[in-house]
Design a protein around this motif. Structure first.
Motif, mmCIF file in Angstrom:
data_model
loop_
_atom_site.group_PDB
_atom_site.id
_atom_site.type_symbol
_atom_site.label_atom_id
_atom_site.label_comp_id
_atom_site.label_asym_id
_atom_site.label_seq_id
_atom_site.Cartn_x
_atom_site.Cartn_y
_atom_site.Cartn_z
ATOM 1 N N VAL A 186 0.916 -1.200 0.063
ATOM 2 C CA VAL A 186 0.026 0.209 -0.074
ATOM 3 C C VAL A 186 0.918 1.217 -0.173
ATOM 4 N N PHE A 187 0.820 2.125 -0.970
ATOM 5 C CA PHE A 187 1.601 3.273 -1.177
ATOM 6 C C PHE A 187 0.783 4.518 -0.639
ATOM 7 N N SER A 188 1.542 5.460 0.053
ATOM 8 C CA SER A 188 0.830 6.592 0.316
ATOM 9 C C SER A 188 1.998 7.624 0.452
ATOM 10 N N ASP A 189 1.518 8.907 0.287
ATOM 11 C CA ASP A 189 2.250 10.148 0.407
ATOM 12 C C ASP A 189 3.362 10.118 -0.691
ATOM 13 N N ASP A 190 2.843 9.502 -1.873
ATOM 14 C CA ASP A 190 3.670 9.524 -3.090
ATOM 15 C C ASP A 190 3.670 10.875 -3.704
ATOM 16 N N LEU A 191 4.845 11.514 -3.887
ATOM 17 C CA LEU A 191 5.039 12.853 -4.264
ATOM 18 C C LEU A 191 6.083 13.367 -5.076
ATOM 19 N N LEU A 192 6.442 13.731 -6.035
ATOM 20 C CA LEU A 192 7.502 13.966 -6.923
ATOM 21 C C LEU A 192 7.596 15.267 -7.273
ATOM 22 N N GLN A 193 8.875 15.764 -7.591
ATOM 23 C CA GLN A 193 9.312 16.778 -8.209
ATOM 24 C C GLN A 193 10.073 16.698 -9.624
ATOM 25 N N TRP A 194 9.662 17.088 -10.501
ATOM 26 C CA TRP A 194 9.947 17.002 -11.857
ATOM 27 C C TRP A 194 10.602 18.182 -12.525
ATOM 28 N N ASN A 195 11.650 18.218 -13.045
ATOM 29 C CA ASN A 195 12.323 19.480 -13.950
ATOM 30 C C ASN A 195 11.957 19.466 -15.458
ATOM 31 N N THR A 196 11.020 19.970 -15.824
ATOM 32 C CA THR A 196 10.312 20.231 -17.107
ATOM 33 C C THR A 196 11.133 20.851 -18.116
ATOM 34 N N GLY A 197 12.384 21.422 -17.547
ATOM 35 C CA GLY A 197 12.999 22.305 -18.381
ATOM 36 C C GLY A 197 12.607 23.747 -18.581
ATOM 37 N N GLY A 199 10.751 24.704 -15.326
ATOM 38 C CA GLY A 199 10.382 24.817 -14.338
ATOM 39 C C GLY A 199 10.170 23.516 -13.277
ATOM 40 N N ILE A 200 9.843 23.655 -12.169
ATOM 41 C CA ILE A 200 9.813 22.639 -11.233
ATOM 42 C C ILE A 200 8.349 22.325 -11.093
ATOM 43 N N LEU A 201 7.789 21.093 -11.408
ATOM 44 C CA LEU A 201 6.444 20.642 -11.435
ATOM 45 C C LEU A 201 6.281 19.430 -10.128
ATOM 46 N N ASN A 202 5.241 19.980 -9.093
ATOM 47 C CA ASN A 202 5.044 19.103 -8.068
ATOM 48 C C ASN A 202 3.878 18.312 -8.512
ATOM 49 N N CYS A 203 3.997 16.839 -8.328
ATOM 50 C CA CYS A 203 3.016 16.138 -8.871
ATOM 51 C C CYS A 203 2.911 14.944 -8.054
ATOM 52 N N MET A 204 1.708 14.554 -7.545
ATOM 53 C CA MET A 204 1.386 13.273 -7.045
ATOM 54 C C MET A 204 1.095 12.246 -7.977
ATOM 55 N N LEU A 205 1.532 11.493 -8.201
ATOM 56 C CA LEU A 205 1.417 10.496 -9.199
ATOM 57 C C LEU A 205 0.168 9.345 -8.864
ATOM 58 N N PRO A 206 -0.471 9.026 -10.052
ATOM 59 C CA PRO A 206 -1.528 8.183 -10.112
ATOM 60 C C PRO A 206 -0.905 6.891 -9.747
ATOM 61 N N ASN A 207 -1.275 6.098 -8.881
ATOM 62 C CA ASN A 207 -0.963 4.576 -8.963
ATOM 63 C C ASN A 207 -1.589 3.790 -9.742
ATOM 64 N N THR A 208 -1.134 3.205 -10.492
ATOM 65 C CA THR A 208 -1.776 2.461 -11.611
ATOM 66 C C THR A 208 -1.669 0.933 -11.506
ATOM 67 N N GLY A 209 -0.934 0.491 -10.243
ATOM 68 C CA GLY A 209 -0.947 -0.965 -10.288
ATOM 69 C C GLY A 209 0.253 -1.427 -10.970
ATOM 70 N N CYS A 210 -0.029 -2.711 -11.488
ATOM 71 C CA CYS A 210 1.039 -3.447 -12.051
ATOM 72 C C CYS A 210 0.163 -3.648 -13.785
ATOM 73 N N PRO A 211 1.016 -3.033 -14.591
ATOM 74 C CA PRO A 211 0.477 -3.163 -15.834
ATOM 75 C C PRO A 211 0.199 -4.540 -16.434
ATOM 76 N N SER A 212 1.239 -5.574 -16.017
ATOM 77 C CA SER A 212 1.237 -6.605 -16.531
ATOM 78 C C SER A 212 0.513 -7.813 -15.617
ATOM 79 N N GLY A 213 -0.183 -7.571 -14.599
ATOM 80 C CA GLY A 213 -0.785 -8.321 -13.726
ATOM 81 C C GLY A 213 -1.357 -7.851 -12.457
ATOM 82 N N ALA A 214 -1.702 -8.681 -11.629
ATOM 83 C CA ALA A 214 -2.175 -8.412 -10.206
ATOM 84 C C ALA A 214 -0.852 -7.847 -9.444
#
Length: 951
Positions: A186-197, A199-214
């Motif tokens: 169970v993932f919580s508090d997942d938050l990232l900072q990306w350098n887009t070239g 500026g800086i983007l703060n992003c809480m990523l959508p957790n999409t599970g495992c693309p290849s299965g459960a």
């Protein structure tokens, strides 16, 4: 989740002498630094978050960023085998469709292992830590790994971190998995900072599970071990034995044995789990001795009746000569006198035998039931007596104390005194009242040299001696003291076991009082219908008594029962105590105009009050009788001309046991307002709210505090009764008279109103009667005009109650001078329950909530208009001269009448009127007193009336 944003702000606002610490970054500490500046930094963090969302121009959706995690056998950290597996965690920017054009500046999240409630699987701390640091390049201050969760916190300045398009994992988590358990992260508090070239983007990523299965994994069972190349390992329970002769009913030792043939061989790794379930609460099991080297054994508590024991070892050398791996110590029921079965079962396990490539499942023996037998009642007469101690002084200073004694007894036929016992156990649960506590043990004569035999655990006390062969005298025991300020403490025997030497253990009889009480003076205070009374009812006691100084006299707040501690029992039945109740708070509570209706009916004899308590309530002036003088006092109170009864208290309290000789005359003989008692006798009172004869007062709120009506009154949804006020404008300096009219279909016998006007825009000149009889100056309360408040009430005083409020009736008039131009005078006036609850009453007492509405009426300033006669007074207001303009359709005689605001005639003048307009000067105008005047023009053709103001 905002930790990386915090650090960007923190770097700006941190103190110059601040030294970073690892504890500032760890998620378990709340994701905030443990520094005195944390509150300020948190504020700036939220400020930054709000600003950044405006300047970046991109969102996570724009980047198509995803976060995935999958169970994966091909991760580089360690080989996935029959004991463990790994989760790989991935970032996939741009939906994985093209090479990313951005880099990661910082990341922070927490991954928690989800497992069954009583599961034994864990995160492998050593392997996961090594994997994160040696394989994926994390440093020690960026991670925290426990058996339950992993925290990652890579801060700005430690990146950038780029991830290839193929989506290789950026980290792995190694799980030590037990067969049959379903696991997930169970993932919580997942938050990232990306350098887009840009500026800086703060992003809480959508957790999409495992693309290849459960993402969840149910870890598989291994195949059962075979006899090739070595014997099949069998793990069994051997026979249980008591751990010592005197504990045969409290603890058993169960050997856990390995049987794997006559020849020894080695296991690279071995684990298994044992499940314990009991039908009564037991203590957690233990284990001793452990003969398998390097073994890790832990107990997981599922509930008070369920436990799991997990055993894990590596490099175990099986030796047939010492096949017992360890002894499982199974504890009996917490309450020994209960019959308890404890079921032991092997859950599962696996073995990795030396020289074999994979694991196999050992053969587990059958389960075992360990029975803790219920003792029989003692047939030797041994018993415990528990009684209240009533001849002791407090042991805790000024605290109010209750004390009880515990004594062990037996009949002479059992033996003399002393007797030898092998064990004695007595557990007593105390139902402590609020603010009570156990002081401790006193006067211990039962094995006084064994202080460890006595214990206090929360709300229970216990004597436990299982040492065997100890001597006890008949009547030995102890006392227990409880601080109990104003209530009794209940006593419940939870467990009792004794064993006389040479006899079997048995359950003794326990003769106990149901509760122990401090020396209390107690009773109740309530209305005659049992209702609660508004706060600040104080209880006073006089007599030969010493109260505990630390226990104040109670002020009952919406409570019925009271009790006081007298601190000692020494007075016994010798002394008496006089108890009184008092409450002089909030005289207005429950007092309304309908009470005046009911009291008037009582005075007139049309409907006598139906209880002596209500007759006492009607005696507002405390004269010993009910009269119109009481009506006057209550009317003044409602209108707030007075705020309390001058010669009476808000409440009177009558001894509940008093029997009135004459129900219609409770004043003769004088009723008792005190109660004389001994300790242990109740003092009960009936509270009588003065002025409230229909018991409408409420406990929760007092109108007198803000004069806003009680909480209950505001919550009750009374039907609405419309009251009309004329709508119209006025210029600055105009004098306006507003008739207040009834517009409801029901006939009312009483009403009360609280009106609020705007004193900055309107100057109140005066009030005048309308069409209701009996409306006088005394019907208005004008003590708060400076605050824009007007109070008024009316009730019928006629014996037949023929004078009632009906639809269209003018109740009264209010005259104002406009201090500024007013577009709509009706908008300047409103009904306000904060001034006086706005209520109307029908004959039977049904209440209505009065609601004000406006209507269009011409000639507001000039009074009423009738046809065919027309008339008006001018000027209005006037000083020394007053004229009346009268228009009639033909010649006739007429008369002009002037009255004060409430109907007393001031002037009369006759006039001969000619067809058309007539102008008549009032001769006595200069002699009239300032104020609101009612005028009337009477002719054979009709009459006209209105209001004029003398200034």
């Amino acid at each position: 989740m905002c930790i990386h944003i915090y650090h960007q702000i923190f770097n700006i606002f941190k103190p110059s002498n601040y030294v970073p610490q690892k504890s500032d970054y760890n998620a378990p500490q709340g994701w905030l630094p443990r520094k005195k500046h944390a509150a300020s930094f948190l504020f700036f963090s939220f400020l930054f978050l709000g600003i950044s969302s405006k300047v970046q121009g991109q969102t996570c959706a724009d980047l198509g960023a995803q976060f995935n995690y999958c169970p994966d056998a091909n991760l580089p950290c360690t080989v996935t085998d029959c004991y463990r597996f790994q989760y790989g965690c991935y970032f996939r920017p741009n939906n994985g469709n093209q090479s990313p054009t951005l880099s990661l500046v910082s990341l922070a999240f927490k991954a928690t292992l989800q497992k069954p409630a009583c599961g034994v699987s864990t995160i492998n701390v050593a392997l996961t830590t090594s994997c994160l640091m040696n394989t994926y390049g994390f440093t020690a201050d960026q991670i925290e790994v426990t058996e339950s969760y992993v925290v990652i916190n890579k801060m700005e300045g430690q990146g950038p971190y780029s991830f290839p398009l193929t989506g290789s994992p950026f980290m792995g988590i190694v799980v030590e998995a037990f067969p049959g358990e379903t696991l997930d992260l169970v993932f919580s508090d997942d938050l990232l900072q990306w350098n887009t070239g840009t500026g800086i983007l703060n992003c809480m990523l959508p957790n999409t599970g495992c693309p290849s299965g459960a993402t969840s994994v149910t870890f598989p069972e291994s195949s059962t071990c075979t006899s090739s190349p070595v014997a099949v390992p069998n793990i069994i329970f051997d026979a249980e034995t008591p751990t010592s002769p005197n504990t045969s009913t409290t603890q058993y030792s169960v050997p856990v044995v390995m049987q794997a043939g006559a020849a020894g061989y080695n296991f690279n790794e071995l684990d298994f789990a044992i499940h314990l379930t009991a039908n009564h609460a037991i203590s957690a099991p233990g284990f001793s001795p452990v003969t398998i080297p390097g073994a890790s054994i832990f107990v997981r508590t599922c509930s008070a009746t369920e436990y799991t024991v997990y055993v894990h070892t590596t490099n175990y050398a099986y030796n047939p000569a010492s096949a017992t791996m360890f002894r499982l110590l199974v504890n009996g029921p917490i309450m020994q006198s209960t019959l308890t079965d404890v079921e032991l079962d092997f859950i599962s396990g696996r073995a990795l035998r030396q020289g074999e490539a994979g694991c196999c499942k050992p053969v587990f023996g059958n389960g075992k039931t360990v029975v803790f037998g219920q003792f029989l009642p003692c047939d030797n007469g041994v018993k415990f007596d528990i009684a209240q101690v009533t001849d002791a002084s407090p042991t805790s200073g000024d605290n109010c104390e209750a004390r009880f004694s515990v004594k062990i007894e037996w009949p002479d036929i059992v033996g003399g005194s002393p007797l030898t016992f092998n064990q004695i156990k007595l557990n007593i649960n105390l139902n402590l009242p609020p603010n009570a506590s156990i002081v401790g043990f006193l006067n211990q004569t039962l094995t006084p040299n064994c202080p460890t035999c006595y214990s206090i655990n929360g709300n229970s006390i216990e004597y436990l001696n299982m040492s065997g062969g100890f001597s006890v005298n008949k009547g030995d025991g102890f006392e227990v003291a409880v601080i109990s300020p104003n209530a009794c403490t209940g006593i419940t025997t939870m467990d009792a076991v004794v064993q006389v030497a040479g006899n079997a253990a048995c359950i003794p009889a326990v003769n106990a009082v149901p509760d122990v009480c401090p020396p209390l003076i107690f009773g109740s205070v309530a209305k005659e219908n049992g209702g609660l009374i508004r706060k600040t009812t104080t209880i006073n006691v006089t007599g030969a008594i010493s109260f505990c100084p630390s226990i104040p006299m109670p002020a009952l707040e919406c409570a019925k029962d009271f009790s006081l501690c007298a601190c000692n029992f020494s007075t016994g039945d010798t002394y008496t105590y006089t108890v009184t109740a008092a409450n002089d708070y909030c005289d207005i509570n429950g007092v309304t105009t309908f009470d005046l209706v009911l009291i008037t009916r009582h005075i007139l004899g049309t409907q006598p009050l139906d209880s002596p308590y209500k007759i006492i309530a009607a005696d507002a002036n405390n004269s010993g009788m009910v009269s119109t003088a009481d009506v006057v006092e209550i009317r003044k109170l409602i209108l707030q001309i007075i705020t309390s009864f001058p010669t009476n208290t808000s409440w009177r309290f009558v001894d509940k046991d008093w029997v009135f000789p004459n129900l219609s005359d409770p004043f003769s003989p004088v009723f008792p307002e005190s109660k004389t008692i001994h300790l242990g006798e109740p003092a009960n009172f009936v509270g009588v709210k003065i002025g409230d004869v229909n018991l409408s007062n409420h406990c929760l709120a007092c109108p007198g505090e803000n004069f806003s009506g009680s909480t209950e009154d505001r919550e009750i949804q009374y039907p609405s009764y419309p009251i009309n006020i004329a709508k119209g404008g006025a210029k600055k300096g105009d004098v306006i008279t507003l008739p207040i009219k009834a517009n409801g279909p029901e006939e009312l016998v009483a009403f009360q109103m609280g009106l609020k006007f705007e004193p900055a825009k309107l100057e109140f000149i005066g009030a005048s009667k309308g069409e209701l009889g009996g409306y006088t100056k005394g019907n208005f309360g004008l003590t708060d005009l400076s605050a824009g408040m007007i109070r008024t009430l009316w009730f019928t005083t006629e014996e037949q109650e023929t004078g009632v409020v009906s639809k269209g009736a003018v109740l009264f008039n209010l005259s104002f001078r406009a201090l500024a131009d007013v577009a709509d005078i009706s908008a300047m006036l409103r009904l306000d329950d904060a001034v006086l609850p706005n209520l109307g009453y029908k004959r039977e007492g049904k209440a209505y909530s009065l609601a004000l509405s406006s209507f269009k009426e011409d000639a507001l300033a000039n009074g009423t208009v009738a046809q065919p006669v027309k008339a008006t007074c001018f000027p209005n207001p006037f000083s020394n001269t007053l004229g009346v303009s009268v228009s009639v359709p033909e010649d006739c005689k007429g008369s002009i009448w002037l009255f004060d605001a409430f109907g007393r005639r001031l002037a009369y003048q006759e006039a001969s009127l000619t067809k058309g307009d007539n102008l008549i000067a009032i001769d006595q105008a200069a002699t009239l007193a300032p104020g609101v005047l009612n005028w009337q023009v009477q002719t054979p053709l009709g009459q006209v009336s209105g209001v004029v103001v003398r200034q």
